[in-house]
Enzyme design. Structure first.
Site, PDB file in Angstrom:
ATOM      1  N   TYR A  15       0.828  -1.204   0.000  1.00 58.47           N
ATOM      2  CA  TYR A  15       0.000   0.000   0.000  1.00 58.47           C
ATOM      3  C   TYR A  15       0.867   1.260   0.000  1.00 58.47           C
ATOM      4  O   TYR A  15       0.689   2.156  -0.833  1.00 58.47           O
ATOM      5  CB  TYR A  15      -0.915  -0.047   1.228  1.00 58.47           C
ATOM      6  CG  TYR A  15      -1.683   1.199   1.542  1.00 58.47           C
ATOM      7  CD1 TYR A  15      -2.843   1.521   0.854  1.00 58.47           C
ATOM      8  CD2 TYR A  15      -1.283   2.054   2.573  1.00 58.47           C
ATOM      9  CE1 TYR A  15      -3.573   2.660   1.162  1.00 58.47           C
ATOM     10  CE2 TYR A  15      -2.007   3.179   2.888  1.00 58.47           C
ATOM     11  CZ  TYR A  15      -3.147   3.489   2.182  1.00 58.47           C
ATOM     12  OH  TYR A  15      -3.866   4.611   2.486  1.00 58.47           O
ATOM     13  N   ASP A  39     -11.482   8.059   6.918  1.00 56.53           N
ATOM     14  CA  ASP A  39     -10.238   8.824   6.812  1.00 56.53           C
ATOM     15  C   ASP A  39     -10.545  10.313   6.757  1.00 56.53           C
ATOM     16  O   ASP A  39     -10.909  10.820   5.694  1.00 56.53           O
ATOM     17  CB  ASP A  39      -9.486   8.380   5.566  1.00 56.53           C
ATOM     18  CG  ASP A  39      -8.081   8.945   5.472  1.00 56.53           C
ATOM     19  OD1 ASP A  39      -7.718   9.821   6.278  1.00 56.53           O
ATOM     20  OD2 ASP A  39      -7.339   8.511   4.578  1.00 56.53           O
ATOM     21  N   ASP A 100      -2.686   4.531  10.891  1.00 62.47           N
ATOM     22  CA  ASP A 100      -3.763   3.783  10.246  1.00 62.47           C
ATOM     23  C   ASP A 100      -3.920   2.435  10.930  1.00 62.47           C
ATOM     24  O   ASP A 100      -2.930   1.838  11.378  1.00 62.47           O
ATOM     25  CB  ASP A 100      -3.450   3.524   8.772  1.00 62.47           C
ATOM     26  CG  ASP A 100      -4.037   4.566   7.839  1.00 62.47           C
ATOM     27  OD1 ASP A 100      -4.527   5.615   8.315  1.00 62.47           O
ATOM     28  OD2 ASP A 100      -3.989   4.339   6.614  1.00 62.47           O
TER      29      ASP A 100
END
Length: 125
Positions: A15, A39, A100
């Site tokens: 990612y 997000d 994250d």
């Protein structure tokens, strides 16, 4: 088959690397078709790969770069990782410090993404 820590780490690294290359399809490839993304946390969740692709396309088009800022931590079906986003906003170089959390399905795809950051984590670079 359940996802392993090695699978989770590989997905996070893929990612980050795809984002850095501006490879939108590579970024989206880590997500399951029915994935959700919040997000930042507290914003309305994005639902499905198409919504996530559209959201990620904006950051990539702005030239955002992601850099890991520490080890990826895995526990069960989850991986958490600190990273920094650098980008220019209206000519101002910015640094956004983010954590994250990805939740994985048994196939190793991200089914839930939650990004933790707020105004206090956004600074001139």
């Amino acid at each position: 088959m359940s996802v392993t820590a090695a699978d989770q780490i590989q997905a996070v690294e893929a990612y980050i690397a795809a984002y850095g290359r501006g490879d939108l399809e590579g970024v989206v490839a880590v997500f399951a078709d029915n994935a959700t993304a919040e997000d930042p946390v507290g914003s309305p969740p994005l639902v499905g790969k198409t919504a996530i692709r559209d959201f990620m396309a904006v950051g990539i088009s702005m030239g955002a770069q992601l850099t890991l800022e520490g080890p990826i931590r895995c526990a069960g079906d989850y991986a958490a990782f600190p990273f920094v986003v650098t980008l220019d906003i209206e000519g101002q170089a910015m640094r956004i410090e983010v954590i994250d959390i990805f939740k994985f399905d048994d196939e190793g795809k991200v089914v839930e993404m939650r990004a933790f950051f707020g105004p206090e984590n956004m600074k001139p670079a």
